[in-house]
Scaffold this motif. Structure first.
Motif, mmCIF file in Angstrom:
data_model
loop_
_atom_site.group_PDB
_atom_site.id
_atom_site.type_symbol
_atom_site.label_atom_id
_atom_site.label_comp_id
_atom_site.label_asym_id
_atom_site.label_seq_id
_atom_site.Cartn_x
_atom_site.Cartn_y
_atom_site.Cartn_z
ATOM 1 N N LEU A 36 -18.974 12.258 -9.150
ATOM 2 C CA LEU A 36 -19.288 10.546 -9.362
ATOM 3 C C LEU A 36 -18.812 10.213 -8.160
ATOM 4 N N ASP A 37 -19.426 8.816 -7.981
ATOM 5 C CA ASP A 37 -19.001 8.069 -6.988
ATOM 6 C C ASP A 37 -18.649 6.384 -7.011
ATOM 7 N N GLU A 38 -17.513 6.333 -6.511
ATOM 8 C CA GLU A 38 -16.722 5.438 -7.060
ATOM 9 C C GLU A 38 -15.979 4.643 -6.611
ATOM 10 N N THR A 39 -16.048 3.121 -6.637
ATOM 11 C CA THR A 39 -15.909 2.015 -6.300
ATOM 12 C C THR A 39 -14.192 1.521 -6.342
ATOM 13 N N TRP A 40 -13.738 1.210 -6.325
ATOM 14 C CA TRP A 40 -11.922 1.121 -7.125
ATOM 15 C C TRP A 40 -11.447 -0.090 -6.060
ATOM 16 N N GLU A 41 -10.293 -0.537 -7.066
ATOM 17 C CA GLU A 41 -9.568 -1.785 -6.850
ATOM 18 C C GLU A 41 -8.543 -1.484 -7.359
ATOM 19 N N TRP A 42 -7.146 -1.382 -6.497
ATOM 20 C CA TRP A 42 -5.843 -1.203 -7.571
ATOM 21 C C TRP A 42 -5.528 -3.213 -8.107
ATOM 22 N N GLU A 43 -4.933 -3.439 -8.567
ATOM 23 C CA GLU A 43 -4.455 -4.498 -9.731
ATOM 24 C C GLU A 43 -2.999 -4.929 -8.886
#
Length: 116
Positions: free
Chosen positions: A91-98
């Protein structure tokens, strides 16, 4: 479309910043009728959960976790599912904390050893 994630164990290929998921974290994935979810723990994470959807090879989910220092955090992630040459899932992931500032990218891959 890559194969189902149901029943797979995945782990990050590199450590993130301190207090986040790392190479000792294990994700136990489930998938059914376009829904995905996972439980995860290890390293600085005592317990984490993610839930979302899969459309083709794209995952879109939110996650929440409890860390060893007693704090919680949550965020949003979009991942692309790929199959490695040896048949394992990546899995190639792009994440952002909320719940706090920060964003980034990460890679998790299917592991074959039991969770630690």
């Amino acid at each position: 479309m890559a194969r189902s994630l149901d029943g797979l164990i995945l782990a990050p290929v590199a450590d993130q910043a301190p207090g986040q998921v790392g190479t000792r974290t294990r994700f136990a994935y489930h998938e059914e009728d376009g829904a995905i979810w996972a439980e995860y723990a290890g390293g600085d994470v005592v317990r984490g959960h993610l839930v979302g959807t899969r459309e083709g090879d794209r995952l879109d989910f939110r996650y929440v976790q409890l860390k060893t220092d007693g704090t919680t955090s949550s965020g949003h992630c979009v991942s692309t599912v790929a199959e490695l040459p040896d048949g394992r899932v990546r899995l190639d992931e792009t994440w952002e904390w909320e719940s706090q500032a920060g964003s980034g990218t990460s890679v998790v891959e299917q592991v074959t050893e039991p969770a630690a």
